[in-house]
Design a protein around this motif. Structure first.
Motif, short mmCIF file in Angstrom:
data_model
loop_
_atom_site.label_atom_id
_atom_site.label_comp_id
_atom_site.label_asym_id
_atom_site.label_seq_id
_atom_site.Cartn_x
_atom_site.Cartn_y
_atom_site.Cartn_z
N UNK A 227 -46.92 21.71 -95.80
CA UNK A 227 -45.31 21.41 -95.57
C UNK A 227 -45.60 20.51 -94.00
N UNK A 228 -45.94 21.12 -93.10
CA UNK A 228 -46.24 20.49 -91.80
C UNK A 228 -46.48 19.06 -91.70
N UNK A 229 -47.60 18.85 -92.60
CA UNK A 229 -48.03 17.32 -92.58
C UNK A 229 -46.97 16.80 -93.64
N UNK A 230 -46.18 17.04 -94.48
CA UNK A 230 -45.29 16.17 -95.18
C UNK A 230 -44.09 16.03 -94.29
N UNK A 231 -43.92 16.87 -93.30
CA UNK A 231 -42.68 16.55 -92.32
C UNK A 231 -43.15 15.50 -91.51
N UNK A 232 -44.37 15.48 -91.08
CA UNK A 232 -44.84 14.20 -90.35
C UNK A 232 -45.08 12.99 -90.88
N UNK A 233 -45.59 13.05 -92.34
CA UNK A 233 -46.04 11.90 -93.29
C UNK A 233 -45.41 12.06 -94.57
N UNK A 234 -43.98 12.13 -94.52
CA UNK A 234 -43.18 12.70 -95.75
C UNK A 234 -43.63 11.75 -97.04
N UNK A 235 -43.69 12.40 -98.11
CA UNK A 235 -43.89 11.74 -99.35
C UNK A 235 -42.54 11.83 -100.20
N UNK A 236 -41.59 12.35 -99.62
CA UNK A 236 -40.48 12.67 -100.43
C UNK A 236 -39.35 11.68 -100.06
N UNK A 237 -39.76 10.45 -99.23
CA UNK A 237 -38.66 9.37 -98.88
C UNK A 237 -39.39 8.69 -97.89
N UNK A 238 -38.73 7.54 -97.72
CA UNK A 238 -39.13 6.56 -96.60
C UNK A 238 -38.83 7.10 -95.18
N UNK A 239 -37.57 7.73 -95.23
CA UNK A 239 -37.01 8.13 -94.21
C UNK A 239 -36.96 9.47 -93.42
#
Length: 743
Positions: A227-239
């Motif tokens: 989850x921490x990695x996704x906050x930094x390099x999110x794959x949920x959206x461009x922004x």
């Protein structure tokens, strides 16, 4: 922008893996027991296991034998650094070999245990465990898919660019935090679903087995890191990401980091404890080492693959630095970052093998302290850089009074800020050394040596700061006194004295500050003072002329004898004073020759620029002329001079001062007059008056005597002088037949 953030990606991923790598110490050192059991039950389980009991007995016996042998041995001398390195290498090799030897033995025993165990029971437990894993992961994926609409809405909200910039960034921050919270909630619900399956669906109702609890804990930890990695390099959206990267860069770094976290997390937090609980602690420690070694080798490969990319990004950052020191430091870091990263990974492995009990807290604390120190250092350095780039601006009133103060401050402040930046670097390095070595920074700071050193540094800084402040005040005051717009036009004497005073204050401040700083450092300045006294005495005897120059120059200045710009006669030279020092006088005469006169050679000074001056003129007339008529013409010439606008302001007297006939000379009657003028103006006034006197005497027919020549043509034998024929060019014959010639 993505290229600029490559070093940040690598650092974040390495730090995320550090905690998971260090968790191997728990698997390698902890006993394979159920964490939910009480301590006495854990000890009983350990003693019931034959393999564990035998290993424990062997370790206790070896410890007893080593203690007895160590008690009989004489005290070993202090080892050198090379000896410590050799001992560390030897213990590392021996520990690794012993671990794998014990692992092979445990693997043989575990094979026998598996052969004796019932196959249907093992398969049944594996099936139930697979159900738990599948249900947990399926629930996670289903919840993540259901939350896809929320992620899309948050992405649109974060991408809205309407409104002020602060509002846009605040909206994006809230959307990113909301996405992270939703991500954590999906993991928490999946984890609860897994616990529900483990407690009420598989196995005994209300009970959870060791491997099931280990899996759920590992699942929670691994997914939280992801989850921490996704906050930094999110794959949920461009922004919905903290770092402004492209999708390609974000996908690359997230995929690599996610795989490493998955491998290390489940390997160390699930596989290793399960092997230790059901098979052998020695085998679990060997598996933990293999997992860590594999992960570290893979991380080293990734570091080397991205070495040039990260180096190019760091060098691009260095080119934008204003400070040469920062530019050189960052360039060196760009060329050696991969070495530091590999050394860090190796330190994790070595620490986990040599000190399994203390590796996890040590690595976490050291890494956290290093990251915090570097982050604070970079932040303060960036702030100082912004301050350096901004010039100090003074108000117009202050600039009018002190024209050079702003430039002087802008020259001093960057130097002070650079010194502060070096101090920040020293503190950061000390914090890093404190984190990774036995050096205790806190204990040293409170020790006598640390307190003494810090006190001296603070004292030296205050002394230098006070000296600079005093110099700034003195220089500003002198500047104010020399400023015609602020304090009035200073005279030449004031300019000279203020210049000498400024030089004297500068020399005194440098000498006194140097002596006080040396004394504060701990050097005994008494020999320096005594040596300076002896040296000064020797110089005084050997340079008496120099001392005489200085003393004479001081008294000349105090008595206002000479100022810069005065026309003086000194040491037989008449000219304009262009430069004065404490030792010499620089003059330029009428022909433009520059004279440098030591003050010791100046015994008498004739200054033509004091208060006022006189043009003293002595004019001769022929004996046949009327002296009173000549005086009338002299006064007429003076009146005409006063009417001239170029000289009217230079004449201080309204009447010509006539001294009368001063001499009956051989060929003239001399009349003296005097005109009072502004100091230094007697020379141009005198030249102008002489011109007018000549004109008035010529108009009145008054002869100005000049030398006459008598020509003698000789006599004949009878004593008579024959006439000489003289004719004037352009004239006819003279009466009596005597002509004129040019002869």
């Amino acid at each position: 922008m993505a290229r600029k953030l490559i070093p940040l990606f690598a650092l974040i991923v390495l730090l995320a893996l550090a905690g998971l790598f260090s968790a191997a110490t728990l698997a390698a050192a902890a006993a394979p027991v159920d964490p939910t059991q009480p301590p006495h039950q854990r000890l009983a389980d350990l003693l019931e296991d034959d393999a564990t009991r035998s290993v424990l007995i062997e370790q206790l016996r070896s410890l007893g034998e080593e203690g007895a042998a160590r008690a009989l041995e004489p005290e070993a001398p202090v080892e050198s650094m090379a000896g410590r390195v050799a001992a560390l290498t030897q213990s590392l090799a021996q520990g690794t070999v012993s671990e794998f030897g014990a692992a092979l033995s445990a693997l043989g025993e575990a094979t026998g245990q598996l052969a004796d165990a019932r196959l249907d029971s093992v398969l049944w437990q594996l099936g139930e465990f697979a159900v738990l894993v599948v249900v947990t992961l399926v629930v996670l994926r289903a919840l993540a898919a259901a939350a896809g609409g929320l992620f899309a809405a948050l992405d649109r909200q974060a991408g809205a660019a309407d409104g002020p910039r602060a509002l846009v960034w605040g909206r994006r921050l809230l959307a990113t935090a909301g996405a992270g919270l939703i991500d954590l909630l999906t993991i928490a619900f999946a984890w609860l679903a897994g616990y529900g399956v483990a407690l009420f669906v598989i196995g005994e109702s209300g009970a959870i087995r060791v491997h099931e609890s280990l899996f759920l804990n590992a699942f929670l930890m691994v997914e939280a890191v992801r989850v921490g990695l996704r906050i930094l390099l999110s794959r949920h959206g461009d922004t919905l990401r903290v770092l402004p990267v492209t999708d390609e860069e974000g996908a690359y770094w997230y995929l690599w980091a996610s795989r490493m976290v998955f491998f290390v997390g489940y390997g160390l937090m699930l596989l290793v404890p399960v092997i230790g609980h059901y098979l052998s602690p020695a085998l679990s420690r060997a598996v933990a080492i293999v997992i860590m070694l594999s992960a570290l080798l893979k991380a080293a490969v990734i570091v080397m693959q991205n070495r040039q990319r990260v180096r190019a990004a760091i060098e691009a950052l260095a080119e934008r630095m204003q400070s040469s020191f920062a530019r050189i430091s960052i360039t060196i870091g760009a060329r050696t970052w991969h070495i530091v990263a590999i050394a860090y990974l190796g330190a994790i492995l070595v620490t986990a093998i040599l000190y399994p009990q203390d590796a996890l807290p040590f690595m976490v604390a050291a890494t956290a302290q290093t990251v915090l120190a570097v982050a604070l250092g970079i932040g303060l350095a960036a702030l100082l850089t912004q301050v350096i780039l901004r010039r100090i601006r003074l108000s117009e009133a202050l600039q009018q009074k002190f024209p050079l103060l702003e430039a002087r401050l802008n020259a001093y402040v960057p130097t002070a800020l650079k010194i502060a930046r070096f101090a920040i670097l020293a503190v950061v390095v000390a914090a890093i050394v404190d984190a990774w070595t036995p050096f205790d920074l806190g204990a040293w700071l409170v020790s006598d040596a640390g307190t003494r050193l810090l006190g001296k540094l603070v004292s030296i800084a205050l002394i230098v700061a006070l000296a600079l402040l005093l110099w700034l005040i003195v220089a500003s005051w002198i500047e104010f006194r020399l400023n015609a717009e602020a304090g009035g036009e200073p005279n030449a004497r004031a300019r000279t004295l203020l210049t000498i005073f400024r030089n004297a204050v500068a020399i005194a401040l440098v000498v006194v500050t140097t002596m006080v700083v040396l004394a504060e450092i701990g050097l005994n300045i008494a020999p320096l003072l005594a040596g300076a006294g002896v040296l000064g005495l020797a110089i005084g005897f050997g340079a008496q002329k120099l001392v005489q120059d200085v003393i004479t120059g001081v008294f000349i200045q105090l008595e206002r004898a000479i100022n810069v710009g005065d026309v003086v006669t000194a040491a037989g030279v008449t000219g304009t004073v262009e430069k004065m020092t404490i030792r010499s006088l620089g003059m330029r005469d009428l022909s433009g020759t520059y004279h440098l006169l030591p003050f010791s050679s100046v015994t008498t000074v004739a200054n033509y620029n004091r208060d006022f001056g006189y043009h003293v003129g002595e004019y001769g007339i022929g004996y046949r002329e009327d002296s009173d008529e000549a005086i009338v013409q002299l006064r007429a010439a003076f009146d005409e001079l006063r009417q001239d606008p170029a000289f009217a302001g230079l004449i201080l007297s309204s009447e010509l001062e006539v001294h009368g006939v001063t001499a009956l000379a051989d060929s003239s009657v001399n009349i003296r007059v005097r005109i009072k003028t502004v100091a230094g103006s007697q020379f141009p006034v005198g030249r102008a008056y002489n011109r007018l006197v000549k004109r008035h005497f010529d108009a009145a027919g008054i002869e100005i005597p000049f030398p006459h020549m008598t020509l003698y043509f000789g006599e004949d034998k009878q004593g008579k002088a024959p006439p000489a024929r003289i004719s004037m060019l352009g004239a006819g014959p003279a009466p009596g037949g005597v002509g004129r010639s040019a002869g």
